[in-house]
Design a protein around this motif. Structure first.
Motif, PDB file in Angstrom:
ATOM      1  N   LEU A  89      -9.354  -7.764 -16.293  1.00  0.00           N
ATOM      2  CA  LEU A  89      -9.382  -6.345 -16.612  1.00  0.00           C
ATOM      3  C   LEU A  89     -10.241  -5.577 -15.603  1.00  0.00           C
ATOM      4  O   LEU A  89      -9.887  -4.479 -15.173  1.00  0.00           O
ATOM      5  N   GLN A  90     -11.362  -6.159 -15.213  1.00  0.00           N
ATOM      6  CA  GLN A  90     -12.212  -5.499 -14.227  1.00  0.00           C
ATOM      7  C   GLN A  90     -11.478  -5.305 -12.905  1.00  0.00           C
ATOM      8  O   GLN A  90     -11.625  -4.281 -12.234  1.00  0.00           O
ATOM      9  N   GLY A  91     -10.664  -6.299 -12.532  1.00  0.00           N
ATOM     10  CA  GLY A  91      -9.879  -6.178 -11.304  1.00  0.00           C
ATOM     11  C   GLY A  91      -8.859  -5.057 -11.396  1.00  0.00           C
ATOM     12  O   GLY A  91      -8.666  -4.303 -10.435  1.00  0.00           O
ATOM     13  N   ILE A  92      -8.215  -4.919 -12.550  1.00  0.00           N
ATOM     14  CA  ILE A  92      -7.240  -3.844 -12.750  1.00  0.00           C
ATOM     15  C   ILE A  92      -7.930  -2.486 -12.656  1.00  0.00           C
ATOM     16  O   ILE A  92      -7.451  -1.566 -11.987  1.00  0.00           O
ATOM     17  N   GLU A  93      -9.067  -2.349 -13.325  1.00  0.00           N
ATOM     18  CA  GLU A  93      -9.775  -1.070 -13.329  1.00  0.00           C
ATOM     19  C   GLU A  93     -10.286  -0.716 -11.939  1.00  0.00           C
ATOM     20  O   GLU A  93     -10.299   0.455 -11.546  1.00  0.00           O
ATOM     21  N   ALA A  94     -10.703  -1.725 -11.169  1.00  0.00           N
ATOM     22  CA  ALA A  94     -11.144  -1.463  -9.797  1.00  0.00           C
ATOM     23  C   ALA A  94      -9.980  -0.920  -8.973  1.00  0.00           C
ATOM     24  O   ALA A  94     -10.151  -0.005  -8.158  1.00  0.00           O
ATOM     25  N   GLY A  95      -8.784  -1.458  -9.175  1.00  0.00           N
ATOM     26  CA  GLY A  95      -7.605  -0.967  -8.464  1.00  0.00           C
ATOM     27  C   GLY A  95      -7.277   0.465  -8.837  1.00  0.00           C
ATOM     28  O   GLY A  95      -6.921   1.276  -7.980  1.00  0.00           O
ATOM     29  N   LEU A  96      -7.415   0.805 -10.119  1.00  0.00           N
ATOM     30  CA  LEU A  96      -7.164   2.172 -10.563  1.00  0.00           C
ATOM     31  C   LEU A  96      -8.165   3.138  -9.932  1.00  0.00           C
ATOM     32  O   LEU A  96      -7.805   4.225  -9.476  1.00  0.00           O
TER      33      LEU A  96
END
Length: 215
Positions: A89-96
């Motif tokens: 989830l942290q990786g997804i949010e970093a991409g956003l």
């Protein structure tokens, strides 16, 4: 950011994260995704609702029907999966976040280029005015230059009015729906009709102005 930012399973996980913040109806989830991607990704209902149904089948979310509104909420099993995949989830949010920053940079660059173009136009108009100053038709040319400068200013005002209208109506619609209000299809159809009528009126007025200036 392209919709491809949500690779296989990412959108499913992000839906759980949104519902972990608070229960939501389907439109609220779509709007949240739009907002958090800077408006670059607005999923269709055909994308979101099947995934919500799948999460419900897996026991990760529940739904409650209140009249014509269906509210989705995360279950304890859903929270457990979210906790287990915290790193993903942290990786997804970093991409956003990277995508939103990129969009902001692009907007700033567009504004800078627009200002540069405007300054160039004004400078060109000034040079043209100086060029015809010594000719016998100076007054006529000066009047044309003044009209062009005035037209550019009116265009700027028109752009500002259109942007203000768009922002105001969009904010009113979002606030209404976010508070649980309904958005009838007829209202959207009436809005489309009104905007089309306004656009046709502007086009007709511009055509009439062109004929008048050509006489």
């Amino acid at each position: 950011m392209s919709p491809a930012v949500f690779s296989h399973g990412d959108l499913r996980l992000y839906l759980l994260a949104l519902l972990a913040e608070s229960p939501q109806h389907g439109y609220g989830i779509i709007q949240a995704l739009t907002d958090r991607t800077g408006g670059t990704y607005t999923p269709s209902a055909g994308t979101i609702y099947p995934r919500l149904a799948k999460l419900e089948e897996e026991g990760l979310v529940t739904k409650t029907v209140d009249g014509r509104t269906t509210i989705y909420a995360i279950t304890e099993a859903g929270r457990a999966e979210l906790a287990a995949r915290e790193g993903d989830l942290q990786g997804i949010e970093a991409g956003l976040n990277d995508s939103v920053r990129l969009i902001a940079n692009e907007v700033r660059q567009s504004v800078q280029e627009a200002m540069k173009s405007l300054r160039a136009d004004l400078a060109a108009a000034a040079r043209e005015e100086q060029k015809v100053a010594s000719s016998s038709s100076y007054r006529e040319a000066s009047a044309r230059a003044d009209e062009r400068i005035a037209s550019r200013e009116e265009l700027r005002r028109a752009d500002a009015s259109i942007n203000e209208f768009r922002a105001r109506v969009r904010a009113d619609l979002r606030t209404h729906v976010a508070k649980g209000g309904l958005l009838p299809a007829q209202l959207v159809s009436d809005l489309d009709t009104a905007l089309d009528t306004a656009a046709r009126s502007v086009t007709a007025a511009l055509a009439a102005a062109g004929l008048a200036s050509g006489r």
